[in-house]
Design a protein around this motif. Sequence first.
Motif, PDB file in Angstrom:
ATOM      1  N   PRO A  10     -39.615 -10.386 -46.228  1.00 20.62           N
ATOM      2  CA  PRO A  10     -38.458  -9.621 -45.739  1.00 20.62           C
ATOM      3  C   PRO A  10     -38.369  -8.260 -46.428  1.00 20.62           C
ATOM      4  CG  PRO A  10     -37.743 -11.473 -47.098  1.00 20.62           C
ATOM      5  CD  PRO A  10     -39.226 -11.592 -46.943  1.00 20.62           C
ATOM      6  N   ARG A  11     -37.964  -7.261 -45.667  1.00 23.23           N
ATOM      7  CA  ARG A  11     -37.819  -5.899 -46.193  1.00 23.23           C
ATOM      8  C   ARG A  11     -36.397  -5.685 -46.698  1.00 23.23           C
ATOM      9  NH1 ARG A  11     -42.293  -2.269 -45.788  1.00 23.23           N
ATOM     10  NH2 ARG A  11     -43.861  -3.568 -44.857  1.00 23.23           N
ATOM     11  N   MET A  12     -36.295  -4.917 -47.777  1.00 24.12           N
ATOM     12  CA  MET A  12     -35.016  -4.594 -48.373  1.00 24.12           C
ATOM     13  C   MET A  12     -34.867  -3.073 -48.365  1.00 24.12           C
ATOM     14  SD  MET A  12     -33.727  -5.658 -52.196  1.00 24.12           S
ATOM     15  CE  MET A  12     -35.386  -5.451 -52.817  1.00 24.12           C
ATOM     16  N   PRO A  13     -33.896  -2.535 -47.606  1.00 22.87           N
ATOM     17  CA  PRO A  13     -33.725  -1.085 -47.611  1.00 22.87           C
ATOM     18  C   PRO A  13     -33.218  -0.609 -48.973  1.00 22.87           C
ATOM     19  CG  PRO A  13     -31.997  -2.121 -46.314  1.00 22.87           C
ATOM     20  CD  PRO A  13     -32.925  -3.213 -46.774  1.00 22.87           C
ATOM     21  N   ILE A  14     -33.853   0.422 -49.509  1.00 20.18           N
ATOM     22  CA  ILE A  14     -33.401   1.004 -50.776  1.00 20.18           C
ATOM     23  C   ILE A  14     -33.602   2.511 -50.697  1.00 20.18           C
ATOM     24  CG2 ILE A  14     -34.026  -1.040 -52.096  1.00 20.18           C
ATOM     25  CD1 ILE A  14     -36.274   0.675 -53.375  1.00 20.18           C
ATOM     26  N   PHE A  15     -33.014   3.214 -51.635  1.00 17.93           N
ATOM     27  CA  PHE A  15     -33.253   4.650 -51.747  1.00 17.93           C
ATOM     28  C   PHE A  15     -33.589   4.930 -53.200  1.00 17.93           C
ATOM     29  CE2 PHE A  15     -32.102   9.027 -52.548  1.00 17.93           C
ATOM     30  CZ  PHE A  15     -32.835   9.658 -51.561  1.00 17.93           C
ATOM     31  N   SER A  16     -34.819   5.384 -53.421  1.00 21.04           N
ATOM     32  CA  SER A  16     -35.299   5.658 -54.768  1.00 21.04           C
ATOM     33  C   SER A  16     -36.384   6.720 -54.669  1.00 21.04           C
ATOM     34  CB  SER A  16     -35.869   4.375 -55.366  1.00 21.04           C
ATOM     35  OG  SER A  16     -36.469   4.630 -56.611  1.00 21.04           O
ATOM     36  N   ALA A  17     -36.641   7.395 -55.756  1.00 18.42           N
ATOM     37  CA  ALA A  17     -37.741   8.351 -55.806  1.00 18.42           C
ATOM     38  C   ALA A  17     -39.040   7.613 -56.120  1.00 18.42           C
ATOM     39  CB  ALA A  17     -37.474   9.407 -56.874  1.00 18.42           C
ATOM     40  N   ALA A  18     -40.155   8.225 -55.718  1.00 16.42           N
ATOM     41  CA  ALA A  18     -41.466   7.649 -56.021  1.00 16.42           C
ATOM     42  C   ALA A  18     -42.475   8.767 -56.179  1.00 16.42           C
ATOM     43  CB  ALA A  18     -41.904   6.702 -54.915  1.00 16.42           C
ATOM     44  N   VAL A  31     -38.470   6.306 -51.399  1.00 15.16           N
ATOM     45  CA  VAL A  31     -38.717   4.937 -50.930  1.00 15.16           C
ATOM     46  C   VAL A  31     -37.702   4.627 -49.835  1.00 15.16           C
ATOM     47  CG1 VAL A  31     -38.903   2.512 -51.599  1.00 15.16           C
ATOM     48  CG2 VAL A  31     -39.458   4.315 -53.254  1.00 15.16           C
ATOM     49  N   ARG A  32     -38.187   4.134 -48.694  1.00 19.24           N
ATOM     50  CA  ARG A  32     -37.311   3.774 -47.570  1.00 19.24           C
ATOM     51  C   ARG A  32     -36.971   2.284 -47.596  1.00 19.24           C
ATOM     52  NH1 ARG A  32     -38.786   7.814 -43.406  1.00 19.24           N
ATOM     53  NH2 ARG A  32     -38.171   9.743 -44.465  1.00 19.24           N
ATOM     54  N   CYS A  40     -42.381   1.050 -47.775  1.00 20.13           N
ATOM     55  CA  CYS A  40     -42.407   2.171 -46.832  1.00 20.13           C
ATOM     56  C   CYS A  40     -41.832   3.372 -47.559  1.00 20.13           C
ATOM     57  CB  CYS A  40     -41.581   1.827 -45.591  1.00 20.13           C
ATOM     58  SG  CYS A  40     -41.486   3.172 -44.393  1.00 20.13           S
ATOM     59  N   LEU A  41     -42.595   4.470 -47.599  1.00 20.00           N
ATOM     60  CA  LEU A  41     -42.165   5.688 -48.267  1.00 20.00           C
ATOM     61  C   LEU A  41     -42.152   6.832 -47.273  1.00 20.00           C
ATOM     62  CD1 LEU A  41     -43.244   3.834 -50.623  1.00 20.00           C
ATOM     63  CD2 LEU A  41     -43.816   5.941 -51.801  1.00 20.00           C
ATOM     64  N   ALA A  42     -41.293   7.812 -47.513  1.00 25.91           N
ATOM     65  CA  ALA A  42     -41.266   9.011 -46.686  1.00 25.91           C
ATOM     66  C   ALA A  42     -42.596   9.747 -46.846  1.00 25.91           C
ATOM     67  CB  ALA A  42     -40.108   9.916 -47.096  1.00 25.91           C
ATOM     68  N   ARG A  75     -50.736   2.373 -43.353  1.00 28.07           N
ATOM     69  CA  ARG A  75     -50.178   2.970 -42.152  1.00 28.07           C
ATOM     70  C   ARG A  75     -49.678   4.364 -42.448  1.00 28.07           C
ATOM     71  NH1 ARG A  75     -45.404   3.827 -40.547  1.00 28.07           N
ATOM     72  NH2 ARG A  75     -44.410   2.522 -42.112  1.00 28.07           N
ATOM     73  N   GLU A  76     -50.051   5.309 -41.598  1.00 29.81           N
ATOM     74  CA  GLU A  76     -49.594   6.687 -41.720  1.00 29.81           C
ATOM     75  C   GLU A  76     -48.861   7.085 -40.447  1.00 29.81           C
ATOM     76  OE1 GLU A  76     -52.338   9.652 -43.046  1.00 29.81           O
ATOM     77  OE2 GLU A  76     -53.391   8.259 -44.339  1.00 29.81           O
ATOM     78  N   GLY A  77     -47.558   7.267 -40.541  1.00 27.86           N
ATOM     79  CA  GLY A  77     -46.762   7.742 -39.418  1.00 27.86           C
ATOM     80  C   GLY A  77     -46.416   9.201 -39.615  1.00 27.86           C
ATOM     81  N   SER A  78     -45.781   9.790 -38.636  1.00 26.99           N
ATOM     82  CA  SER A  78     -45.409  11.201 -38.747  1.00 26.99           C
ATOM     83  C   SER A  78     -44.284  11.411 -39.754  1.00 26.99           C
ATOM     84  CB  SER A  78     -45.009  11.759 -37.386  1.00 26.99           C
ATOM     85  OG  SER A  78     -43.895  11.045 -36.877  1.00 26.99           O
ATOM     86  N   GLU A  79     -43.463  10.381 -39.981  1.00 26.51           N
ATOM     87  CA  GLU A  79     -42.320  10.489 -40.888  1.00 26.51           C
ATOM     88  C   GLU A  79     -42.445   9.643 -42.149  1.00 26.51           C
ATOM     89  OE1 GLU A  79     -39.531  12.455 -40.354  1.00 26.51           O
ATOM     90  OE2 GLU A  79     -40.690  13.297 -38.686  1.00 26.51           O
ATOM     91  N   ASP A  80     -43.296   8.611 -42.102  1.00 27.53           N
ATOM     92  CA  ASP A  80     -43.377   7.722 -43.256  1.00 27.53           C
ATOM     93  C   ASP A  80     -44.770   7.126 -43.414  1.00 27.53           C
ATOM     94  OD1 ASP A  80     -43.447   5.803 -41.222  1.00 27.53           O
ATOM     95  OD2 ASP A  80     -41.357   5.250 -41.474  1.00 27.53           O
ATOM     96  N   LEU A  81     -44.960   6.457 -44.552  1.00 26.95           N
ATOM     97  CA  LEU A  81     -46.235   5.836 -44.906  1.00 26.95           C
ATOM     98  C   LEU A  81     -45.984   4.380 -45.276  1.00 26.95           C
ATOM     99  CD1 LEU A  81     -47.447   8.613 -47.381  1.00 26.95           C
ATOM    100  CD2 LEU A  81     -48.162   8.338 -44.996  1.00 26.95           C
ATOM    101  N   GLY A  82     -46.897   3.501 -44.886  1.00 17.35           N
ATOM    102  CA  GLY A  82     -46.796   2.098 -45.245  1.00 17.35           C
ATOM    103  C   GLY A  82     -47.841   1.739 -46.282  1.00 17.35           C
TER     104      GLY A  82
END
Length: 101
Positions: A10-18, A31-32, A40-42, A75-82
């Motif tokens: 399960p994914r847990m939404p958080i907001f943190s720097a990386a 971190v998304r 998942c990171l921006a 995974r590389e998206g236009s807005e985020d990375l997996g």
Amino acid sequence: MSADEKRRFPRMPIFSAALITHQGQGWLSEVRDLSQGGACLARPHRWSSVQSTECRIYFIFDQETVVAVDARCVREGSEDLGFEFDGGQESEVETLLYESR
């Protein structure tokens, strides 16, 4: 079945720097979301494609709390990375999940 139901962890939404590092390069990001298996990171503005290549991600919660985990970009998206965490780091991942709560 939705994409969320197919996930192993399960994914847990958080907001943190990386900080993502690879072969002497580094990119600051946000971190998304986070799970036991990955994150998942921006997508950083000047991201160089490193898909399926080993990276080290430093999750920065505050000045005294930084957790480093080895991972690979899957995974590389236009807005985020997996990223998928490498095996054999159970202690680091547990610390990461604990600090993110």
